[in-house]
Design an enzyme around this catalytic site. Structure first.
Site, PDB file in Angstrom:
ATOM      1  N   LYS A  72      26.251  11.960  35.531  1.00 28.06           N
ATOM      2  CA  LYS A  72      25.832  13.310  35.154  1.00 28.06           C
ATOM      3  C   LYS A  72      25.108  13.270  33.828  1.00 28.06           C
ATOM      4  CE  LYS A  72      26.013  17.747  35.899  1.00 28.06           C
ATOM      5  NZ  LYS A  72      24.565  17.762  35.579  1.00 28.06           N
TER       6      LYS A  72
ATOM      7  N   LYS B 188      31.226  11.555  26.909  1.00 29.81           N
ATOM      8  CA  LYS B 188      31.452  12.999  26.811  1.00 29.81           C
ATOM      9  C   LYS B 188      32.296  13.497  27.995  1.00 29.81           C
ATOM     10  CE  LYS B 188      27.678  15.077  25.632  1.00 29.81           C
ATOM     11  NZ  LYS B 188      26.365  15.765  25.651  1.00 29.81           N
TER      12      LYS B 188
ATOM     13  N   LYS C 141      21.272   9.856  32.051  1.00 33.56           N
ATOM     14  CA  LYS C 141      20.340  10.717  31.309  1.00 33.56           C
ATOM     15  C   LYS C 141      18.927  10.398  31.719  1.00 33.56           C
ATOM     16  CE  LYS C 141      20.390  13.749  27.844  1.00 33.56           C
ATOM     17  NZ  LYS C 141      21.548  14.560  27.416  1.00 33.56           N
TER      18      LYS C 141
ATOM     19  N   THR D 159      26.994  25.420  26.266  1.00 28.58           N
ATOM     20  CA  THR D 159      27.071  24.404  25.203  1.00 28.58           C
ATOM     21  C   THR D 159      27.546  25.059  23.908  1.00 28.58           C
ATOM     22  OG1 THR D 159      25.276  23.215  26.269  1.00 28.58           O
ATOM     23  CG2 THR D 159      25.768  22.593  23.998  1.00 28.58           C
TER      24      THR D 159
ATOM     25  N   ASN E 214      18.330  26.608  22.581  1.00 28.80           N
ATOM     26  CA  ASN E 214      19.351  27.223  23.411  1.00 28.80           C
ATOM     27  C   ASN E 214      20.732  27.116  22.755  1.00 28.80           C
ATOM     28  OD1 ASN E 214      20.722  28.228  25.765  1.00 28.80           O
ATOM     29  ND2 ASN E 214      21.213  26.109  26.254  1.00 28.80           N
TER      30      ASN E 214
ATOM     31  N   SER F 249      28.429  22.627  33.835  1.00 27.05           N
ATOM     32  CA  SER F 249      27.642  21.988  34.900  1.00 27.05           C
ATOM     33  C   SER F 249      28.569  21.486  36.006  1.00 27.05           C
ATOM     34  CB  SER F 249      26.868  20.777  34.355  1.00 27.05           C
ATOM     35  OG  SER F 249      25.644  21.174  33.807  1.00 27.05           O
TER      36      SER F 249
HETATM   37  N1  GLU Z   1      22.069  18.008  28.412  1.00 27.31           N
HETATM   38  C1  GLU Z   1      23.420  18.432  28.247  1.00 27.31           C
HETATM   39  C2  GLU Z   1      24.215  17.393  27.473  1.00 27.31           C
HETATM   40  O1  GLU Z   1      23.656  16.598  26.770  1.00 27.31           O
HETATM   41  C3  GLU Z   1      24.076  18.849  29.553  1.00 27.31           C
HETATM   42  C4  GLU Z   1      24.212  17.768  30.589  1.00 27.31           C
HETATM   43  C5  GLU Z   1      24.688  18.268  31.936  1.00 27.31           C
HETATM   44  O2  GLU Z   1      24.990  19.441  32.068  1.00 27.31           O
HETATM   45  O3  GLU Z   1      24.727  17.444  32.835  1.00 27.31           O
HETATM   46  O4  GLU Z   1      25.408  17.402  27.477  1.00 27.31           O
END
Ligand code: GLU
Length: 435
Positions: A70, A94, A106, A190, A221, A363
């Protein structure tokens, strides 16, 4: 000697040091220090003037021991392969820190989306998915928004994927608009998760909301919604900034005005064009003062929230940081050299892999709702998010006290323990006896 500005080397250093504290087997550590797979694609895009431009995109899939991988997709001119890999490693950490059943990945495309028309952005987004779709899917790897990518971009990516695989797969991507399977609350998740962390942090610091001053670097955001949540809860947000500069007001800034009021307000003339501040345009008044991105980091505040990009707090400026605590809404804003300096000064750092985990947590909720094709109210989402954030904060804090380490090391220890347990159970560690 690591290069403190290379996020990949920073991510490796963080993982290595926490893994050593946990005595993780070398065979597992070796796998955690590199991604399982990295995809690189060159995407030809027809531009509006009839020419074709080629953009480079990456997807780094770091670890899938705990579940489907993810992580977001970033559109930025400064994207590099190493940065995308580091960000994928942070995603694994994370998801494990907040204990959701997902791995880490990513994506990134080297592009300045502000220079592209909407049509070109759509063609680029679809081209990226065509390049990597065989390695994506709800049970494999699930993208989401990140810097400069939006729910609309997620909708185009979903649509392209569904055309290619021939069926509805809303759970292949998250951060979608509500109309195509998005989750209520995802857009502010977030910031909401970071806000819950700040609420727990001020309890530990024995501060109350009214007396707590906050500076926020980054007004995208995450940063802008964080400013609003804090202001509404009674905190004093005394400075905000975006890439062009910032504004300071000792009595506190009303971010609703920062967001809504554009050129009309005399005081907030700097909010023109949706930017927080273009220093050259600021009408200085007694109350509102322009402040640069460097100055905002060095303000005397209770809490500093970096909410933009990596490497803003480094070995060079860490000595000048006067905040009592830092809450990392951005990914990787503090380098390992800076961490050492901040620890010496007794500054608490709530690390990115905890503080900004609200986004990926919601998410995950979005994927769950997609799988059931049944959707929750925003209230239910935030109740569940708060529970996860509060428990994760408590676990990391207890580990920090027990192990006598900083919060970042504690979070990495919690995460690496969970990831390595899953890897061992899957038989990915070297066995001591021959079988
Ligand atoms: N881009 C966000 C992060 O760095 C969300 C990633 C997601 O929702 O998969 O955590």
């Amino acid at each position: 000697m690591t290069n403190e500005n290379n996020p990949f080397e920073s991510a490796q250093e963080l993982i290595r040091s926490a893994a050593h504290k946990l005595n993780i087997e070398n065979s597992l550590l070796e796998q955690l220090l590199e991604p399982m797979r990295i995809l690189e694609v060159n995407i030809p895009v027809r531009m509006n003037d009839g020419t074709t431009q080629v953009f480079k995109g990456f997807r780094s899939q770091h670890n899938d021991a705990r579940g489907p991988m993810k992580g977001g997709i970033r559109f930025h001119p400064g994207v590099t392969r190493d940065e995308v890999v580091a960000l994928s490693m942070w995603m694994t950490m994370k998801c494990a820190t907040v204990n959701i059943p997902l791995g880490g990945a990513k994506g990134g495309i080297i592009v300045n989306p502000k220079e592209l028309t909407e049509g070109a952005i759509e063609r680029l987004s679809r081209g990226y998915i065509r390049g990597i779709y065989k390695y994506l899917g709800p049970t494999q790897d699930v993208p989401a928004p990140d810097v400069y990518t939006t729910p609309q971009i997620m909708a185009w990516m979903l649509d392209e994927y569904e055309v290619l695989v021939g069926g509805k797969e809303p759970g292949m991507i998250t951060g979608k608009p509500l109309e195509v399977g998005g989750a209520a609350g995802r857009a502010s998740a977030t910031a909401q998760g970071g806000f819950y962390c700040i609420e727990k942090l001020i309890e530990k610091m024995k501060l109350n909301r009214m007396d707590t001053t906050v500076a926020i670097q980054g007004f995208g955001n995450a940063g802008s919604i964080m400013a609003k949540l804090l202001h509404d809860a009674g905190y004093r947000v005394i400075a905000v900034s975006d890439s062009k500069g910032g504004v300071f007001r000792s009595q506190g800034i009303d971010p609703t005005r920062a967001l809504d009021v554009k050129a009309q307000s005399a005081h907030l003339a700097c909010y023109e064009e949706g930017k927080v501040c273009d220093i050259s345009k600021i009408k200085q008044t007694k109350e509102y003062k322009p402040i640069s991105n460097d100055e905002i980091l060095e303000l005397e505040v209770d809490i500093l929230v970096p909410a933009a990009l990596e490497n803003v707090i480094t070995g060079k400026n860490a000595k000048k940081i006067k905040a009592k605590a830092i809450v990392e809404l951005a990914n990787g804003p503090t380098t390992p050299d800076a961490d050492k300096e901040l620890a010496k000064k007794g500054i608490i750092v709530v690390p990115d892999i905890l503080a900004n985990a609200g986004g990926v947590t919601v998410s995950y909720f979005e994927q769950v709702q997609n799988a059931y094709n049944y959707y929750w109210e925003e209230e239910e989402t935030f109740q569940k998010l708060k529970k996860i954030m509060d428990e994760s904060f408590a676990t990391v804090w207890e580990t920090k006290e027990k192990e006598q380490v900083d919060m970042r090391t504690a979070a990495y220890m919690v995460a690496i323990k969970r990831v390595s347990d899953a890897m061992r159970l899957r038989g990915r560690a070297k066995r001591f006896v021959q079988d």
